[in-house]
Design an enzyme around this catalytic site. Structure first.
Site, PDB file in Angstrom:
ATOM      1  N   HIS A  56      -7.576   3.133   0.109  1.00 35.23           N
ATOM      2  CA  HIS A  56      -7.291   4.322   0.904  1.00 35.23           C
ATOM      3  C   HIS A  56      -6.575   5.358   0.050  1.00 35.23           C
ATOM      4  CE1 HIS A  56      -3.430   2.077   1.526  1.00 35.23           C
ATOM      5  NE2 HIS A  56      -2.976   3.268   1.241  1.00 35.23           N
TER       6      HIS A  56
HETATM    7  P1  TYD Z   1      -1.823  -0.686   4.432  1.00 32.17           P
HETATM    8  O1  TYD Z   1      -1.049   0.513   3.995  1.00 32.17           O
HETATM    9  O2  TYD Z   1      -3.274  -0.487   4.798  1.00 32.17           O
HETATM   10  O3  TYD Z   1      -1.720  -1.822   3.308  1.00 32.17           O
HETATM   11  P2  TYD Z   1      -2.427  -1.943   1.857  1.00 32.17           P
HETATM   12  O4  TYD Z   1      -2.782  -0.571   1.403  1.00 32.17           O
HETATM   13  O5  TYD Z   1      -1.395  -2.587   1.015  1.00 32.17           O
HETATM   14  O6  TYD Z   1      -3.602  -2.826   1.982  1.00 32.17           O
HETATM   15  O7  TYD Z   1      -1.056  -1.364   5.646  1.00 32.17           O
HETATM   16  C1  TYD Z   1      -1.421  -2.614   6.149  1.00 32.17           C
HETATM   17  C2  TYD Z   1      -0.987  -2.689   7.606  1.00 32.17           C
HETATM   18  O8  TYD Z   1       0.436  -2.568   7.709  1.00 32.17           O
HETATM   19  C3  TYD Z   1      -1.574  -1.590   8.472  1.00 32.17           C
HETATM   20  O9  TYD Z   1      -1.933  -2.155   9.726  1.00 32.17           O
HETATM   21  C4  TYD Z   1      -0.461  -0.621   8.667  1.00 32.17           C
HETATM   22  C5  TYD Z   1       0.796  -1.484   8.552  1.00 32.17           C
HETATM   23  N1  TYD Z   1       1.928  -0.753   7.965  1.00 32.17           N
HETATM   24  C6  TYD Z   1       3.031  -0.436   8.746  1.00 32.17           C
HETATM   25  O10 TYD Z   1       3.075  -0.732   9.958  1.00 32.17           O
HETATM   26  N2  TYD Z   1       4.084   0.218   8.170  1.00 32.17           N
HETATM   27  C7  TYD Z   1       4.074   0.567   6.865  1.00 32.17           C
HETATM   28  O11 TYD Z   1       5.067   1.177   6.369  1.00 32.17           O
HETATM   29  C8  TYD Z   1       2.924   0.248   6.058  1.00 32.17           C
HETATM   30  C9  TYD Z   1       2.862   0.618   4.614  1.00 32.17           C
HETATM   31  C10 TYD Z   1       1.880  -0.420   6.656  1.00 32.17           C
END
Ligand code: TYD
Length: 145
Positions: A56
């Site tokens: 992303h």
């Molecule tokens: P995501 O940012 O997509 O993780 P990565 O890029 O490491 O794969 O986040 C994963 C999940 O966690 C998503 O459902 C959103 C949640 N999340 C929060 O609730 N708070 C946060 O501060 C972050 C970064 C993610």
């Protein structure tokens, strides 16, 4: 690469009390050692072997990624450039600004990836569809070229 940069933090080893080998201390001050005010911190641990996370970009969010323990590979890209950085030291951070696509892979078994962020969590700030990202990022980086 645009909107990314490696930041090296202080590694303080001397404590001044005459003893040697007391370990390392690294301070990070908001808007001084990194280029934004810290609103949020999160960390990623226990990632199984072979897993890649991320896929992303963010519209406005700025982040600094630091691998406090172990190592992790961070691939960043825009429609015009791409780069791969191995984070393997608590003294080294990767700043990622707006509109940069990121993928995180090769998490070592013991890795602890800490992320400092400029804003509170907001799902609306994410761009998770690559096709949508490509269109918006071409506009964004074309304007700043
Ligand atoms: P995501 O940012 O997509 O993780 P990565 O890029 O490491 O794969 O986040 C994963 C999940 O966690 C998503 O459902 C959103 C949640 N999340 C929060 O609730 N708070 C946060 O501060 C972050 C970064 C993610």
């Amino acid at each position: 690469m645009k909107n990314t940069k490696i930041i090296y933090f202080k590694d303080i080893v001397a404590t001044g009390n005459g003893n040697s080998n007391q370990g390392h201390l690294t301070p990070i001050e908001s808007s001084k050692d990194i280029p934004f005010d810290i609103k949020r911190l999160y960390y990623i641990t226990s990632v199984p072997e072979g897993v890649t996370r991320g896929y992303h970009s963010h519209r406005d969010l700025e982040q600094v990624l630091i691998c406090m323990k172990g190592s992790v590979c961070i691939k960043t890209s825009t429609p015009f450039e791409q780069e791969e950085v191995l984070l393997d030291s608590p003294f080294k951070g990767l700043y990622i600004g707006p509109m940069v696509w990121r993928e995180m892979s090769r998490f070592s078994e013991d890795s602890v990836l800490v992320v400092l962020a400029s804003r509170f969590y907001d799902e609306k700030d994410y761009i998770r569809e690559y096709e949508q990202y490509e269109v918006l990022a071409k506009e964004y980086f074309d304007e700043s070229r």
